[in-house]
Design a protein around this motif. Structure first.
Motif, PDB file in Angstrom:
ATOM      1  N   LEU A   1     -14.305   0.863   4.202  1.00  0.00           N
ATOM      2  CA  LEU A   1     -12.873   1.131   4.274  1.00  0.00           C
ATOM      3  C   LEU A   1     -12.587   1.984   5.498  1.00  0.00           C
ATOM      4  O   LEU A   1     -13.390   2.857   5.855  1.00  0.00           O
ATOM      5  N   PRO A   2     -11.449   1.774   6.138  1.00  0.00           N
ATOM      6  CA  PRO A   2     -11.092   2.654   7.253  1.00  0.00           C
ATOM      7  C   PRO A   2     -10.816   4.068   6.769  1.00  0.00           C
ATOM      8  O   PRO A   2     -10.495   4.282   5.588  1.00  0.00           O
ATOM      9  N   GLU A   3     -10.938   5.017   7.681  1.00  0.00           N
ATOM     10  CA  GLU A   3     -10.672   6.419   7.337  1.00  0.00           C
ATOM     11  C   GLU A   3      -9.197   6.646   7.035  1.00  0.00           C
ATOM     12  O   GLU A   3      -8.841   7.514   6.245  1.00  0.00           O
ATOM     13  N   ASP A   4      -8.341   5.878   7.705  1.00  0.00           N
ATOM     14  CA  ASP A   4      -6.899   6.022   7.493  1.00  0.00           C
ATOM     15  C   ASP A   4      -6.242   4.665   7.729  1.00  0.00           C
ATOM     16  O   ASP A   4      -6.929   3.655   7.908  1.00  0.00           O
ATOM     17  N   LEU A   5      -4.919   4.650   7.713  1.00  0.00           N
ATOM     18  CA  LEU A   5      -4.183   3.394   7.801  1.00  0.00           C
ATOM     19  C   LEU A   5      -3.745   3.055   9.226  1.00  0.00           C
ATOM     20  O   LEU A   5      -2.948   2.130   9.425  1.00  0.00           O
TER      21      LEU A   5
END
Length: 248
Positions: free
Chosen positions: A40-44
């Motif tokens: 998953l990415p760290e943020d959007l």
């Protein structure tokens, strides 16, 4: 292209028809399957919206039991903080309730399984996604836990006699659906054959549950494909606002 981050906590609940409806509405889906080890990415950053699906994990699982949900909660928290267009389904809706300050518990009335109806609440009439829906749309339920308390300030959009918190909105653009709209016949059969406790609680057998789901799937598409299109409009508006999704 407008990009939607799609978090799939378990291969047992892929985007299925909902994914196709969103692609048909012009979104690019960046799908992350946690069962396959996708990071998953760290943020959007780089995404204009978020979709979180369901799975057999419980929202009550701790970090040791379901470590893959830690990152999902983190992204949902960012979405709430920045009001990023979000659709959180079943387990996703329960995790959203938790990160928003609400709570979940084992369903007080037991598992809710199979094709049923939900009823729009008055607040749904003014909602851009729920307003055009019929008063009592068909849905597919498959959950053992319930959202017993919504986040403070959340707007309740749909209920049914079994469990009150069926759909809700946090802020202006973050939505939780306790029910499923993405299923096809093969997916329902897979769930029914692997969840004897859920099936047993329904008072029906596997074949009846599957037959009833198959009977409502055309109605689900008629109602919820346009709903998916309206959600895509929210994501597209975010992308075009010059305010792309970020860490909040």
């Amino acid at each position: 292209m407008t990009r939607l981050l799609v978090v799939v906590p378990s291969d047992t609940d892929p985007p299925t028809r909902l994914g196709q409806w969103l692609r048909d509405a012009g979104l690019e889906l960046d799908e992350r399957r946690l069962s396959a080890g996708d990071p998953l990415p760290e943020d959007l950053t780089g995404h204009d919206g978020l979709l979180v699906l369901g799975g057999p994990q419980s929202s009550l699982d701790d970090e040791e039991t379901s470590p893959e949900l830690v990152g999902v909660r983190h992204l949902l928290g960012q979405a709430v903080a920045a009001d990023v267009p979000t659709l959180a389904v079943c387990l996703g809706a329960q995790l959203l309730a938790q990160v928003g300050g609400g709570s979940t518990r084992v369903g007080a009335d037991g598992p809710e399984v199979g094709a049923t109806l939900v009823a729009k609440r008055d607040a749904a009439d003014a909602d851009p996604l729920f307003g055009p829906l019929p008063l009592s749309p068909d849905v597919l339920e498959w959950h053992h836990d319930e959202i017993d308390r919504l986040p403070a300030g959340a707007t309740l959009l749909a209920s049914n006699p079994r469990y009150d918190n069926q759909a809700y909105r946090v802020g202006e653009h973050v939505y939780g659906l306790q029910f499923h709209i993405e299923t096809d016949e093969a997916l329902v059969r897979q769930w029914a054959e692997h969840d004897p406790a859920g099936v047993g609680s329904s008072g029906l057998d596997v074949e009846t549950i599957c037959a009833r789901a198959a009977a409502v799937h055309p109605d689900l598409a008629e109602v919820w494909a346009p709903f998916a299109g309206r959600f895509a409009d929210l994501v597209r508006a975010r992308a075009h606002s010059g305010h792309p999704a970020s860490g909040g």
